[in-house]
Design an enzyme around this catalytic site. Sequence first.
Site, mmCIF file in Angstrom:
data_model
loop_
_atom_site.group_PDB
_atom_site.id
_atom_site.type_symbol
_atom_site.label_atom_id
_atom_site.label_comp_id
_atom_site.label_asym_id
_atom_site.label_seq_id
_atom_site.Cartn_x
_atom_site.Cartn_y
_atom_site.Cartn_z
ATOM 1 N N GLU A 1 46.466 43.798 43.546
ATOM 2 C CA GLU A 1 45.750 42.672 42.921
ATOM 3 C C GLU A 1 44.773 42.167 43.963
ATOM 4 O O GLU A 1 45.190 41.610 44.981
ATOM 5 C CB GLU A 1 46.724 41.546 42.549
ATOM 6 C CG GLU A 1 47.882 41.956 41.657
ATOM 7 C CD GLU A 1 47.494 42.168 40.224
ATOM 8 O OE1 GLU A 1 46.337 41.856 39.868
ATOM 9 O OE2 GLU A 1 48.320 42.680 39.458
ATOM 10 N N CYS B 1 43.154 33.351 42.386
ATOM 11 C CA CYS B 1 42.505 34.640 42.147
ATOM 12 C C CYS B 1 41.860 34.665 40.769
ATOM 13 O O CYS B 1 40.910 35.398 40.541
ATOM 14 C CB CYS B 1 43.523 35.753 42.268
ATOM 15 S SG CYS B 1 45.004 35.431 41.305
#
Length: 526
Positions: A257, A296
Amino acid sequence: MTELLPNHLAGRWQTGGDPGTPLFDPVLGTELVRVSSTGLDLEAAYAYARDEGGPALRAMTYAQRATLLSSIVEALKANRDRYFDIAQANSGTTRPDSAVDIDGAIFTLGQYARWGASLGDRHWLADGETVPMAKDGSFLSRHVRVPTRGLALFINAFNFPAWGLWEKAAPALLSGVPVVAKPATATAWLTQAMVADVIAAGILPAGALSVVCGGARGLLSPLQPFDVVSFTGSADTAALIRSHDAIVRRSVRVNIEADSLNSALLLPDAQPGSDSFDLLVREVVREMTVKAGQKCTAIRRVFVPASCYAAAGKAIAAKLARITVGNPRNEAVRMGSLASRQQWENVRAGTAALRRHAEVLHDGAAVPLLDADPAVAACIGPTLLGASRREAAGVVHDIEVFGPVATLLPYEGLPDALEQIRLGQGSLVASIYTADAALAGQAALALADSHGRLHVVTPEAAAVHTGHGNVMPMSLHGGPGRAGGGEELGGLRALGFYHRRAAIQGAGAVTDLLDGAAPTWSAPGH
Ligand code: NAP
């Protein structure tokens, strides 16, 4: 000197062999604790996790492991207040922002405990139906999923020391795979404290949960073929991990990620004054300011019809002007600090790079701080930029500023908007604002190849939608391309990463034994 936090490895607490790296209060600049991984025998620690933790977890059924998750929830709830104190001190977050991390972690664990209970007293999962291979149907194939016999190494980013651990650990432990957690150094304290509480509560078998705080040196070399690595962090570190010799030669499964230039898109039907316009403005401001934009999934690029550009810039800037910034101990503060002075420098440098190609619609650097010394604190106000000139906007699709910064971009017609969004090269999430559900569906499908999640906000969802940047365990978290190509969460699908899949081929006498012996992979929650 401040306390050197111990690491939990090979079933015991061990301190690193040097004075360690200090962790700081990003608002006051004071040293809090230290961490060190120097001189630790990671090879022995990993072997212990595989040889002790793995078999003990795999001896249990999914339902039994689900009760472990429930017990972890109770242990964390019992110590919740302390976690908020640690988060405020080490991450500089306000109480609502700390809750996103801490309560988000507890919620995700609880959700996996509930889903896990539905898998019952089984040790493996079926994947699809039995399929005949011989013409007369007497020789068949059946796919099964069994827990991998290795360990799960989690290398996490600084922004979610609580949720970042447990959103990965919940599906791993439920799958029967022991966990080794390596939090980012800057905010490792909260992760270490949570692991310490779970270990002290005696919930998990020895070797099922380990934590190593401090530098990452030597972390990857002892990995073996059935281990898995789940990484959250920057694209640069991701590239190092992907190409590491142990990962490449031993075919270690890796989930990444990485960074992402997520978008908000106002569809052409929504003009200033409409519900959709107001919903976009509210969500952009929320995403820019929650956790000081250090998510994020935060909105980095805001796409509006060219006719709405000026009005959207004004409306977002007006709301940002009301955001108070500074010491999270002051109750008047809406937005706390960045995680470290290093991040503060990164955000300032990234913003300066964007500013060379964009106009400033709201200048965060000019915002006065409440109860915080600007020479010390890692606090900075939210900045809205605007890039109305197309030729200058390229850098906006490339530079991720990991803080309270977003850029407004005009588009001419929906195909142009979609094309510009795709310049982000793959993102975790895009949100779409419109009153036209059919158009929203089309736009979402058009963006589905380049995003892990499409979050559609129509007026009827105004009061109930879960938020652009909120990662819920029901939905996929991850994204293609630049976002790392990983997949996490999304219900019980997340267990797939921690299982190996095999086809078992044989006569009916063999495959019949498997029939009905396990819930299928497509059961509810999958
Ligand atoms: P980072 O510098 O890449 O660090 C991430 C983790 O990797 C830390 O635990 C770090 O340890 C470790 N690490 C550093 N070098 C390593 C190496 N050579 N081998 C193995 N591990 C190594 O990222 P960050 O600054 O913490 O996080 C910010 C970035 O993460 C942003 O770009 C953001 O977009 C991204 N992010 C993505 C997501 C997502 O879900 N997609 C979520 C959050 C953040 P040390 O701290 O000890 O150096």
